[in-house]
Design a protein around this motif. Sequence first.
Motif, PDB file in Angstrom:
ATOM      1  N   PRO A   1      39.668  47.328 -11.157  1.00 11.23           N
ATOM      2  CA  PRO A   1      39.392  45.997  -9.932  1.00 11.23           C
ATOM      3  C   PRO A   1      40.321  46.426  -8.620  1.00 11.23           C
TER       4      PRO A   1
ATOM      5  N   HIS B   1      43.864  42.034 -10.394  1.00  8.16           N
ATOM      6  CA  HIS B   1      42.995  41.113 -11.363  1.00  8.16           C
ATOM      7  C   HIS B   1      41.803  40.458 -10.794  1.00  8.16           C
TER       8      HIS B   1
ATOM      9  N   TRP C   1      43.678  33.617 -19.268  1.00  8.43           N
ATOM     10  CA  TRP C   1      44.998  34.313 -19.103  1.00  8.43           C
ATOM     11  C   TRP C   1      45.621  34.197 -20.415  1.00  8.43           C
TER      12      TRP C   1
ATOM     13  N   LEU D   1      50.103  37.189 -18.747  1.00  6.77           N
ATOM     14  CA  LEU D   1      48.942  37.797 -18.248  1.00  6.77           C
ATOM     15  C   LEU D   1      48.092  36.913 -17.158  1.00  6.77           C
TER      16      LEU D   1
ATOM     17  N   VAL E   1      42.178  36.501 -15.292  1.00  8.74           N
ATOM     18  CA  VAL E   1      40.944  37.384 -14.842  1.00  8.74           C
ATOM     19  C   VAL E   1      39.696  36.777 -15.140  1.00  8.74           C
TER      20      VAL E   1
ATOM     21  N   LEU F   1      35.221  40.913 -20.854  1.00 12.65           N
ATOM     22  CA  LEU F   1      36.253  41.081 -19.763  1.00 12.65           C
ATOM     23  C   LEU F   1      36.078  42.554 -18.964  1.00 12.65           C
ATOM     24  N   GLN F   2      36.181  42.716 -17.699  1.00 11.89           N
ATOM     25  CA  GLN F   2      36.099  44.053 -17.278  1.00 11.89           C
ATOM     26  C   GLN F   2      36.874  45.140 -18.024  1.00 11.89           C
TER      27      GLN F   2
ATOM     28  N   ASP G   1      40.786  45.093 -17.513  1.00 17.76           N
ATOM     29  CA  ASP G   1      41.571  43.624 -17.909  1.00 17.76           C
ATOM     30  C   ASP G   1      41.388  43.649 -19.424  1.00 17.76           C
TER      31      ASP G   1
ATOM     32  N   ARG H   1      44.566  45.735 -20.463  1.00 13.65           N
ATOM     33  CA  ARG H   1      45.653  45.148 -20.169  1.00 13.65           C
ATOM     34  C   ARG H   1      45.859  44.044 -21.358  1.00 13.65           C
ATOM     35  N   LEU H   2      44.849  43.357 -21.647  1.00 15.36           N
ATOM     36  CA  LEU H   2      44.955  42.265 -22.805  1.00 15.36           C
ATOM     37  C   LEU H   2      45.329  42.857 -24.010  1.00 15.36           C
TER      38      LEU H   2
END
Length: 255
Positions: A41, A45, A151, A160, A163, A228-229, A232, A235-236
Motif C-alpha cells: 500500500p 494501511h 483491525w 493492527l 485495513v 485483504l491486500q 496487509d 502483517r495480519l
Amino acid sequence: MKRTLPALLVGALLLTLDGAPPPAVAVPPVPGAAAQAAAAPRGPHRPHQGQQRAAHHGAPPRCSRSAGPYQQQVERHLRRVADGRQSAGDCKAIRGFQRAHHITPANGFAGRVTAAVVRLLRAQRNPNKAGRCPVRARRVACVDLSRQLMWVQRGRRVVLAPVAIRSGRSALGTRTGTYRVYLRVRNHTSTLYNTPMPFAQFFDRGEALHGVYGDIYESPGSHGCVNLQWMDAERLWDVLKKGDTVYVWGRRTGV
C-alpha cells in the motif's frame, strides 16, 4: 468451502475505474517477494489503485460533472457542503483527494474506491468508537462488514490498525458471529476454486482471512472469505495466532 474469486490483476498495476470498472486485463499472479512489492500500500494501511493511462497522450481525465454514489460521504469528509450535488469546487476538492491517495482516474467522481479510502482514514484514530467489537484480554480480529474494514485489538489497544477488506458477495455473504482461528496455512491454494490464498487464517467452516494477489476492489465480493491486500494479509499473519478470536458483524451494502 467458500473461497475468493481468481485474481485477474496484480497489485499496483490495476486498471480499475473508481465507480465503473472496465473489463479486467488478465495477467499471471506475481509470486513471493515480487507480489509483496506489487501489492504494497502507498502510505499507512490505506487502499490504493494503480496508475491508469489517460487517453490523448497522457492528458489528465476530465473533471466529472456527475455526482458519484458516495458524493455526500466524500463531501462531508472534505468539509464541503454535503448536498450530494457535484459542483466545480466539489470536483476540484475530490480530484485533489484522489491524487493525494493515488486513486485513478482522478476525475472528481465519488465512486466506491474513493469512499473506501474515506472510510479507512476516518477509522484510523478510533476504529471501535461505536463499541461494536468486544474488548477482551486476548487478541480480537474485528471484521466490520458494513464499513469493509478490519483491525486487531487487545483490550482497548489497537495492535493492527484498520485495513480495507473485501467480504462475501450478496449471495455468498461472510457469516457473522464470534469465531476462533482454527487453522493457519501460509501458502494455501483453494482445492475448490484452484485459487491462491496466501496467509490463510481459517475461522469458520472454510472461511478465512487471507490475502489476494490482485485488487480487492476488482469484484463485487468473495465467496465468503475475508480478502485483504497481500501486504496487509502478511502483517495480519504476524499478529494473529491460532486460537485468537475473530468477531464478524454488520452487513455489506453497496461497497
